[in-house]
Design an enzyme around this catalytic site. Structure first.
Site, PDB file in Angstrom:
ATOM      1  N   ALA A   1     -24.997  52.064 -58.082  1.00 27.58           N
ATOM      2  CA  ALA A   1     -26.018  52.920 -58.677  1.00 27.58           C
ATOM      3  C   ALA A   1     -26.905  52.072 -59.575  1.00 27.58           C
ATOM      4  CB  ALA A   1     -25.350  54.031 -59.479  1.00 27.58           C
ATOM      5  N   CYS A   2     -28.056  51.668 -59.082  1.00 26.96           N
ATOM      6  CA  CYS A   2     -28.904  50.688 -59.765  1.00 26.96           C
ATOM      7  C   CYS A   2     -30.317  51.235 -59.974  1.00 26.96           C
ATOM      8  CB  CYS A   2     -28.969  49.399 -58.953  1.00 26.96           C
ATOM      9  SG  CYS A   2     -27.346  48.749 -58.486  1.00 26.96           S
TER      10      CYS A   2
END
EC number: 3.4.13.19
Length: 533
Positions: A2-3
């Protein structure tokens, strides 16, 4: 993972550099200690086996040296994430993306199947664990990066949706995977920046260019047939440009909590006057599905702007969990960009106005971005400072990763009483970084030059900076660039600069830790002294 990603074209950046940047955020409930390392050609595997998918790939025998930011604990693989190779090509991998059922029904993911009974295991495809390791050492331009990764996706497939950035001094490319074997890639306009949460982002794509001249678009060879056969183009009019976000992406309820608010805030910060961002009449709201993939900024974008947006917790809005606007419901409504489970932030800057051997900078931060600092390191070195490289799985304040984790945990519960100390630390270390880069540039520029050569180089640099036009003070072929970077004297100077940066960083980080620990200790609920009476 999750970036959050931001890409800045050379005409949109403050100094004419291409800049690619991404937060690496771990999954909920996980924290991944990271290391900043150099991988030498002799250390690069020739037979690569992924941990997650059990896939074995034979790699070429001529890898380039490169930097990477792997996990300290390799139980789930390398996860190299971000680096620059000795052709001055940068890569950031990956931004996990969303998709839809139509795409996965047409081209399923290639997932690992364990052995069962007499049936042998079936390896899966490639994924974030693998991308940097199997691509970056083998490409000499950003465009080549797209081509190599695209070919690997077509051959081996993938078990997840990902976005990947490649850059050199001239251009930036953004690749998005589509289903198990397909992909698209688009060149970032020079005058624009791109914002990417965990959602397929490209919103306009020229298939004719991608399947023809490939000036600004590339894709898998059968993409047009894939789209037509599976009825993926959702345009109402035949003249409407193809929109990959509609065709391959998602517009789910969870996107409106987790993804679109991040793009909204980044563009709200970089283009505050272009449109109305707040209130019922806003042109774009946190839940809007049509926030542009790329936009021209209202002013040039700096390294500090990038750090700010990638540290965002929706400051100045009712959605800030540390703020005083709104209420408890709104303050925890959306997923922040600067989050507790940040592993690292890498910002790769390729500067065309500096010599090839020292034009790349890899800015690094560890831990939760609202409470850390971003500082520069030169990637064209043979070793990295122990303060950033020797991260262990054991908690210790003796390395940069864990010091930042401890500081963030202390500051989170006392945001207002510690924020001034954090801001002073960020400003001081950021200024130190810029000053060190300038001093090192000067040292490299004068290395072995005659007086006439010094004058000519200074004139070229001044002309480039004054005109801010396309150009390169040291144009070279990729092979010439590699030869220039393999200068041991230059690498020694750059390594010394990196060590100086790390030493100063450690000193300032320990001062901040001491300060916030004192503040939090004084606020402990069991505090008591006789002067209370």
């Amino acid at each position: 993972m999750a970036c959050t990603t931001i890409l800045v074209g050379k005409d949109a950046s403050y100094d004419g550099s291409t800049i690619i940047a991404r937060n690496e955020d771990s999954a909920n409930g996980e924290f991944n200690p990271k290391r900043f390392i150099v991988v030498k050609p002799e250390e690069q595997p020739r037979e690569y086996k992924s941990v997650i998918s059990h896939l074995t790939i034979t790699l070429p025998d001529d890898p380039l040296q490169y930097t990477a930011v792997p996990n300290a604990d390799l139980k789930e693989g390398i996860w190299g994430e971000a680096g620059v190779n000795e052709a001055n090509v940068a890569m950031s991998a990956t931004e996990t993306l969303t998709t839809n059922e139509r795409v996965l029904g047409a081209d399923p993911f290639v997932e690992y199947t364990p052995a069962k009974g007499d049936e042998p295991e079936v390896p899966g495809g490639i994924g974030e664990e693998d991308f940097l390791t199997i691509v970056l050492p083998y490409v000499k331009t950003a465009r080549e990066g797209v081509q190599r990764l695209g070919a690997l996706l077509e051959e081996f497939g993938t078990y997840e949706m990902n976005g990947v950035a490649f850059s050199d001094s001239n251009e930036i490319w953004w690749l998005e995977t589509v289903g198990g074997h397909h992909w698209i890639a688009k060149r970032v306009p020079d005058e624009a920046y791109v914002t990417m949460p965990n959602q397929l982002g490209i919103d306009e794509f020229d298939l004719e260019d991608a399947l023809g001249d490939q000036e600004a678009h590339m894709c898998s060879e059968d993409l047009a047939e894939f789209i037509e056969t599976n009825h993926l183009d959702l345009a109402v009019e035949n003249t409407t440009p193809f929109n990959p976000r509609d065709a391959f992406g998602s517009h789910s309820d969870s996107d409106h909590v987790y993804n679109t608010p991040r793009a909204w805030y980044m563009q709200r910060f970089l283009n505050p006057y272009d449109e109305v961002w707040d209130g019922p009449d806003a042109d774009h709201k946190p839940t809007s599905d049509d926030i542009p993939w790329a936009r021209q900024p209202e002013r040039k974008v700096t390294i500090e702007d990038i750090k700010y947006v990638l540290s965002s917790h929706y400051q100045g809005t009712p959605f800030d969990p540390y703020g005083q606007l709104g209420d408890e419901r709104t303050r925890h409504m959306y997923r922040t960009i600067g989050i507790n489970r940040q592993s690292q932030l890498a910002v790769m800057q390729i500067r065309p106005y500096r010599p090839q051997a020292s034009r790349a900078i890899q800015w690094m931060a560890y831990g939760s971005n609202p409470f850390n600092t971003l500082v520069p390191f030169f990637p064209n070195v043979d070793t990295t400072p122990a303060y950033l490289e020797d991260t262990t799985t054991r908690v210790t304040s003796e390395n940069f990763y864990w010091a930042n984790r401890i500081i963030a945990a202390l500051c989170d519960g006392a945001f207002r009483s510690t924020s001034n100390a954090v801001e002073r630390y960020q400003e001081k270390t950021g200024a130190m970084g810029h000053r060190l880069v300038a001093a090192t540039d000067e040292q490299i520029a004068r290395l072995g030059l005659t007086a006439a050569e010094e004058a000519a180089q200074s004139a070229a640099e001044e002309e480039f900076e004054a005109d801010n036009v396309d150009g390169d003070v040291q144009p070279m072929t990729p092979d010439e660039t590699i030869a220039a970077l393999r200068n041991p004297e230059v690498r020694e100077i750059l390594a010394a600069a990196n060590q100086t940066m790390a030493d100063q960083l450690k000193e300032e980080t320990e001062k901040l830790l001491d300060s916030v620990l004192y503040t939090r200790s004084m606020e402990m609920k069991n505090g008591f002294h006789m002067s209370d009476f």
